[in-house]
Design a protein around this motif. Sequence first.
Motif, short mmCIF file in Angstrom:
data_model
loop_
_atom_site.label_atom_id
_atom_site.label_comp_id
_atom_site.label_asym_id
_atom_site.label_seq_id
_atom_site.Cartn_x
_atom_site.Cartn_y
_atom_site.Cartn_z
N CYS A 107 59.37 44.51 47.81
CA CYS A 107 58.69 44.15 46.56
C CYS A 107 58.65 42.64 46.40
N LYS A 108 57.78 42.21 45.51
CA LYS A 108 57.64 40.78 45.22
C LYS A 108 57.99 40.52 43.77
N ALA A 109 58.63 39.40 43.51
CA ALA A 109 58.92 39.03 42.12
C ALA A 109 57.70 38.33 41.53
N GLU A 110 57.52 38.48 40.24
CA GLU A 110 56.49 37.71 39.54
C GLU A 110 57.16 37.05 38.33
N VAL A 111 57.33 35.72 38.44
CA VAL A 111 58.01 35.01 37.36
C VAL A 111 56.97 34.61 36.31
N GLY A 112 57.32 34.78 35.04
CA GLY A 112 56.38 34.51 33.95
C GLY A 112 56.04 33.03 33.82
#
Lengths: 335, 335
Positions: free
Chosen positions: A181-186
Motif C-alpha cells: 500500500c501507499k501512504a497519502e499524507v494530507g
Amino acid sequence: MSDQEIIVVTGDRTTGPLHLGHLAGSLQNRLRLQGQYRQFLLLADTQALSDHQGDYSRVRQSVIDVALDYLAVGLDPKQSTFLIQSMVPELAELSFYFMNLVSVARLERNPTVKNEIRQKGMERDIAAGFLSYPVSQAADICALKGTLVPVGEDQLPMIEQTNEIVRRFNRMVGSDILRECKAEVGKVARLPGIDGASKMSRALGNHLPLSASPDEIRHAVQRMFTDPQHLRVSDPGRIEGNVVFTFLDAFASDSEQVAEFKEHYQRGGLADSAVKTYLEQVLLELLEPIRLRRAELAKDPDQILSLLMAGSSRAREVAVLTLYQVKKAMGMFYF
Amino acid sequence: MSDQEIIVVTGDRTTGPLHLGHLAGSLQNRLRLQGQYRQFLLLADTQALSDHQGDYSRVRQSVIDVALDYLAVGLDPKQSTFLIQSMVPELAELSFYFMNLVSVARLERNPTVKNEIRQKGMERDIAAGFLSYPVSQAADICALKGTLVPVGEDQLPMIEQTNEIVRRFNRMVGSDILRECKAEVGKVARLPGIDGASKMSRALGNHLPLSASPDEIRHAVQRMFTDPQHLRVSDPGRIEGNVVFTFLDAFASDSEQVAEFKEHYQRGGLADSAVKTYLEQVLLELLEPIRLRRAELAKDPDQILSLLMAGSSRAREVAVLTLYQVKKAMGMFYF
C-alpha cells in the motif's frame, strides 16, 4: 475487482470525538478520495483498548461519536464503507498470523510506537497489544485489500511496517497474495495544538473538537499561541510557529486575504486580535454546519448503529475472502 | 453445563510426530482423564508457526501426524474433542483481546518463554507471535472454558500467566466471566532425553518417536546414557541420572522387578546390557501396538481429517459462546 483497483483503507481509534487535527490530517483527504475510489473507514474499537485498557464504556461511546463526526463532515456511508473493527473478527485473525512475521525488536524500533510510548509515559509497562498495534493495523489494511492509506505524517512508519509484512508473507508463501500500500499524507501533515505544541491531541488538552460550539471556538482562538515577541501592534510579528497563521493556511479559503494578513503582520501594524477575529470567523463558518449536522444526527443513534452494522457486513465479505486466500496459501485449509 | 463442571484443555504444537516424552509428560494423563471429564485436544498449528515461520508444509503434515499419535495411544474422538487451532478463529480473536491485558515486560519474564528463546538461540530476534504465545495459550484455554490443564512441568508458568489474565479480565469487566484453571502435572514431570539431557526434545535430537520401529527402539536403548563410572559389571552403579532406570520408572509395569534391578545394580554385579535388554522389551511392548495401530490409521487420512473437522466444529460452538460473553462484558456488542 481488478488487481489494479485502488482501495482506500483508513480509520481512527475510538477513544473520543474527533478534532480539527483529524480534519486537517486525514478527514479532508478522505472527503477528496470519496467517490473516486472504494473506501473503508475503520472504527478501531479493539485498538482503542490497547492504550485505554478496561475503559470499555468510553470506547463504546466513542464508536458512535466518531461515526457522527464522519457523517457530520460529509463522509457518506453510501460512498464509503463504515465498519467497526470488533465486528470483523477476521481482522484479529489475520493480525494473529502476522504476529509471526515481525520480530519484537522490530516493533520496539517503530518510531511511531516509540514516540507514543514516551508521550503516554508507558515505558516497559506497555501492553503487548500496544507494542504490536502496527501488526494489527497491517492486518486491517491487508484484510480489506487496501492500497492507499491517507495518514498523518506521524503514521508513515506504519505503512513501511505494513509493506514489510506484506513482502515477508508473499515471499514465504511464494505468491503475491497480499498487495503493498501507499501512504497519502494530507495537505497539512500535522496540525499543531492551540498552545503551539507540535501536535493537536486530545490527550494533551490542546485540541478543538469538531463539535465545538461558537463559544468554545472563540475561547480556543483567544488562547491560541501567536508570536510571544509581538508585544506592540506596531512591532513586526513572526508567522512561523504562529498557530493562528498555521490554522489560516489550513482552513481559510481566501488565500489572498491570508497572504495580505501575513505581509501586514510581518511588516508590523496588525494586531493579533484582528487576525484572531478573522480566524474565529473562518472556523465558525467551517465548524458551525458540522456541529448542527452532528446534533441532528445524534438524535437517532439507532440509525448510526444500523449503518455501522451494514458497513461491517460489507467489509466482512472482503475480509473473509482475504482470510481464505491467506490460509489457503499457508496450507491451512485442510479440506 | 454447570459452572462447577471440570473441562480439560490440552494440546500440542504441530511441528512433528510425538515422542516418548509426550507420552510420559501428557498423553498418559489425558488417557487417564478421558471419559471422566469433557476433554479438548488442541492441534496448535498457528502456534507451531510462531517458531517455525514459513514452514507451512511441515506444520500441515504434523497436524495429521499428531492426530495419528493421539489415536494410536488410545485417545478417542468419541470421548475427547480433537480440534485444529486455525479452524476455530475465535481462539485468535480472544487472543487479540487478551494482548491488551499483559505487559511486554511480563511476557519477557515468563520462565518457559525465556528458556525456549535461549534454547532456540532466538534472542532479540524472536517473533512477536513467539513472545506472546502464552497469551494465545491462555485464550485457547479460556475460549474452551478449560479448568484443568495436563501439562509438563516446564509449562507450569503458562498456567500462572493464564490465571493472571483471567483475574485481570474479570476485574476489568466486574464479573466472573472467565474461570481460572488448574495445572495437572503427570507422574513423570519431565522425561530426560536418551542422551541424559534434562528434557527429551525433537529439536535436541535425543528423542524416541511413538512410532519407532523395533530397530529404532533397540538403537535408542543401546545409545542410552547410564552411569559413566560403571565400567566393570562387578562395580556398584548409580541409578540417579541413569536414563535407563528413569525410563523403567516411567514405563515398566512390574515395579517389583524394577526395584530388584535397582538394588542389584547399586550393589554391583548387574551389567548395563542386562538392564537395557529388559528396558528394550518394556518399550517394545509399549510401542509396538501403538506403531501398528498408527500404521493402520495412516492408510486413511481422509478419515482423520473428517474427525478433525467434526471436532473443530464442536469446539467452535463452545468458543463462539465464550466470545459472545466476553465481548458483551466489554460492551462490544453494539446491537
